[in-house]
Design an enzyme around this catalytic site. Structure first.
Site: not given
Length: 772
Positions: A564, A216, A143
């Site tokens: 996600s 994220h 990620d």
């Protein structure tokens, strides 16, 4: 040569595109398949260098062009090549494929309680307790890195790092060796593919280290394996409670492969190059991860031999590593899935039953439902003037633009001190309206959805007191404004409520099947919570991901949505199952999750689709086998097992048998739909088809008898032979054949299911069938 001829030649050269004068160079992956295991790293890199020397003019050019030499399990390299050089290498017999570098994008609390993994009370559920919270299982997160200072990644009370771990802790700006601990046991970053494409990383927009400047990566990592952190909340104090990953005892290995796009706001997404991703997967396999979690993907379909994630995942499952990937956020358009290889768990996104309730109260006393996490600065018991954005637009602003409250559209004089009704247009950020209302001096905002963006309301950290309302309710508010001389309203500060709506429901954005790569497989596999998920965040990014000049706010935990977020839920569940059943294969774990999933919501009704305005039932092309139930998956009764060799047989049936040169396809290749999988898809059914399956008994009782049942769409029959399976012991396998016959009525796909039950376990598989 005459002057006129020289002039014409010069003009011609100037008019020609650069590619016709100079061969443009791009990054490519040159893939050879599997390493034989008898060569050192130095020998492997030297061999890769020799291939480059065969197409490059000088040794310096060959060395400088090499980005990565994949040395562990994946045999290949990434290099900068011209199209002609790439084509020459692709002609070599030992080369499986030469893949032009592609970009991936990132697919972007209560969710675990809703899924039955954790209790509201400060104790662990039976599943988490039995799995010892996933102790010593390693999840590799690919990620945007991790914010190591978050309490979610504390190692307090954790035991020593597993002796089997072989990874490293790569340091850099904002990431010191001390940031690796007994929770974050490894960290690396991969930037060569990115820098070839964009040039050197701008370190004001991202850290050249595993540290997360985006949010994220921290969010996904804490969903999967974050520690239990008490008394946390989102911006504005909503959703206050305990934040925890699904497997709080797992170890996390961080592989940063996603980076900020130059000259683009982070709210529009980061980018991850497959050259970097494949290098990270190669390292992760060698490091010793048990689960790989990738919340990234592409919107365009590619064959497995041209898909870096599919290639890396196949090498991972050879080592029995579970690979969980997000399905994508391109819904509700059909056939928009990412990560569809059958050796990957493809995860869709669904809702939970929590809402951040922030209603609008109109001057006539009408209360209208709204959602928000924006803290309110409105005075209690005061009603504010209410206006429609179109009515307070600046001169010469197009009507459709002012209705959406885009930047610079509203008159400061007319907006000041008022609550403004805006409509969110398709392709317009949910935050754009509140930014404009703030700029123009408005007191608050009501954001009405339009049908093009779906029916699901989102709770957002707006810049003024604000709430989101449905399209119908926005029109009711507009009607009130138009029918009253002095309309007024107020917005009630948000509160968190539970059980307020049917859940789960499929998110509007979740990508849909069928798969364009191979329609003989029903994808996605499963769905998990992915809407309004509270998890850790980077303190170097705002809650909206807008630049600090727009949004200087800092949060430690943030609410975010996307597949996600659903992907690490399944990654955590897989880690818990690996801890409880360490001998189960990656396919057995996937099967257990899929066959125990539910297709009904908490009220016992079919899971609905948020992309519809009438709450129509969703289909397996959005939820796969259903919404995951990890506690049920720990004891599935039967599993559909498969291994690396089975996947090679499957690839033979697709005539993609070049991935492993040591494997020879049999004269009669396996039909793709005969790969032992927990679901069935039949495109273009003509008359009838027979599909082979094998189940393995993993029930604790040993002796058992399973009976077959099915539900088929009109015009179709689904039968099994035999229809009764007798088991004498755990580990025993039984084969059966599913016969599907008839013709689906109408165009497109229809859906059904079949199941095996012994009275205790219910092993259910979805079916998708089309006749056209």
């Amino acid at each position: 040569m005459e002057i006129s001829s020289l002039f014409c030649l010069l003009l011609l050269v100037l008019l020609l595109p650069p590619s016709s004068c100079l061969a443009q160079k791009q990054a490519y992956i040159v893939y050879f398949g599997e390493h034989s295991g008898d060569k050192s790293w130095e020998e492997i890199e030297e061999r890769h260098h020799s291939y480059l020397m065969s197409v490059k003019d000088t040794e310096n050019d060959a060395k400088s062009s090499l980005l990565y030499s994949y040395k562990h399990t994946i045999n290949g390299f990434a290099a900068v090549l011209t199209q002609q050089q790439a084509s020459k290498l692709s002609e070599l017999e030992e080369v499986v494929s030469v893949i032009e570098s592609k970009k991936y994008g990132m697919h972007t609390t209560r969710s675990w309680e809703f899924s039955g993994v954790q209790e509201d009370k400060p104790r662990l559920s039976d599943l988490v307790s039995k799995a010892k919270s996933g102790k010593d299982v390693v999840i590799g997160m690919l990620d945007s890195g991790v914010w190591p200072k978050s309490k979610s990644f504390s190692d307090k009370g954790m035991g020593p790092v597993p002796k089997s771990w072989k990874g490293i802790c790569q340091t850099g700006p904002a990431f010191e060796s001390s940031h690796c601990n007994r929770k974050i046991i490894g960290a690396r970053y991969y930037v060569k593919g990115y820098e070839h494409h964009f040039g050197r990383l701008n370190e004001t927009t991202d850290f050249r280290s595993p540290c997360d400047m985006d949010g994220h990566g921290s969010h996904t990592a804490s969903i999967a394996g974050g520690r239990r952190v008490y008394n946390v909340s989102a911006f504005g104090g909503v959703a206050r409670g305990t934040a925890s990953g699904g497997a709080p005892g797992v170890r996390l290995a961080i592989y940063k492969v996603c980076w900020a796009i130059p000259n683009q706001m982070k709210s529009l997404g980061n980018v991850c190059f497959d050259t970097d991703v494949l290098a990270a997967m190669d390292d992760a396999i060698s490091d010793g991860v048990d689960v790989l979690s990738l919340s990234i993907g592409k919107s365009d379909p590619y064959n497995y031999t041209d898909d870096g994630i599919a290639i890396g995942a196949l090498h991972a499952v050879k080592r029995d590593i579970v690979v969980s990937c997000s399905a994508g956020n391109s819904g509700p358009t059909p056939s928009t899935l990412s990560n569809v290889a059958p050796w990957i768990i493809t995860v869709g996104a669904s809702t939970v039953d929590r809402e951040f309730y922030s209603p609008v109260i109109l001057g006539n006393g009408l209360k209208i439902k709204g959602l928000s996490v924006a803290p309110s600065k409105l005075r209690r018991n005061k009603m504010y003037p209410l206006v429609y954005a179109v009515d307070i637009q600046k001169p010469h602003v197009p009507r459709n633009e002012s209705g959406s409250c885009i930047a610079g559209s509203l008159s400061h004089k007319k907006a000041k001190g008022k609550i403004v009704l805006c409509y969110r247009g398709q392709g317009i950020s949910r935050y754009a309206g509140s930014l404009e209302v703030k700029r123009s001096g408005g007191a608050g905002m009501i954001l009405g959805l339009v049908p093009a963006v779906g029916a699901r309301l989102h709770a957002d950290p707006h810049f003024v007191p604000a709430t989101a309302v449905s399209y119908d309710d926005a029109n009711r508010i507009l009607k009130y404004i138009k029918s009253h001389r002095n309309p007024t309203a107020t917005i009630v500060p948000p509160i968190t409520i539970y059980g307020s709506r049917p859940a789960p429901a499929m998110a509007n954005f979740t990508s849909r099947g069928p798969s364009l790569v191979d329609p003989h497989f029903l994808k996605p596999d499963i769905t998990a919570p992915g809407v309004d998920i509270l998890a850790a965040w980077s303190e170097k990014d705002s809650p909206t991901k807008l630049p600090k000049s727009f949004d200087p706010r800092i949060v430690k935990y943030n609410i975010y949505s996307g597949t996600s977020m659903s992907c690490p839920h399944v990654s955590a569940a897989a880690a818990l199952l690996r801890a409880i059943h360490p001998t189960w294969s990656q396919a057995a774990i996937r099967s257990a999750l899929m066959t125990t999933a539910t297709t009904t919501n908490k009220y016992g009704h079919p899971i609905t689709d948020d992309s519809t305005t009438d709450n129509s039932p969703a289909t397996p092309f959005s939820f796969g086998s259903g919404h995951f139930r990890p506690t049920k998956a720990a004891d599935p009764g039967l599993v559909y097992d498969a291994n690396y060799t089975d996947y090679l047989h499957y690839l033979c049936g697709l005539k993609m048998n070049s991935i492993d040169r040591s494997f020879k396809c049999p004269p009669r290749a396996l039909h793709p739909h005969d790969l032992n999988y927990p679901s069935i898809a039949i495109p273009k059914l003509k008359g009838g088809v027979r599909i082979k399956r094998t189940v393995t008994n993993v029930g604790g009782g040993g002796k058992s008898v399973y009976f077959f049942e099915s539900w088929a769409p009109p015009g179709v029959a689904v039968r099994a032979s035999p229809s009764v399976l007798y088991f004498d012991r755990v580990g025993q396998r039984k084969r059966f054949t599913i016969t599907v016959s008839g013709k689906v009525k109408g165009n497109g796909y229809s859906f059904g299911w079949f199941a095996w039950s012994d009275g205790v376990h219910y092993v259910r598989s979805p079916i998708a069938i089309s006749s056209t």
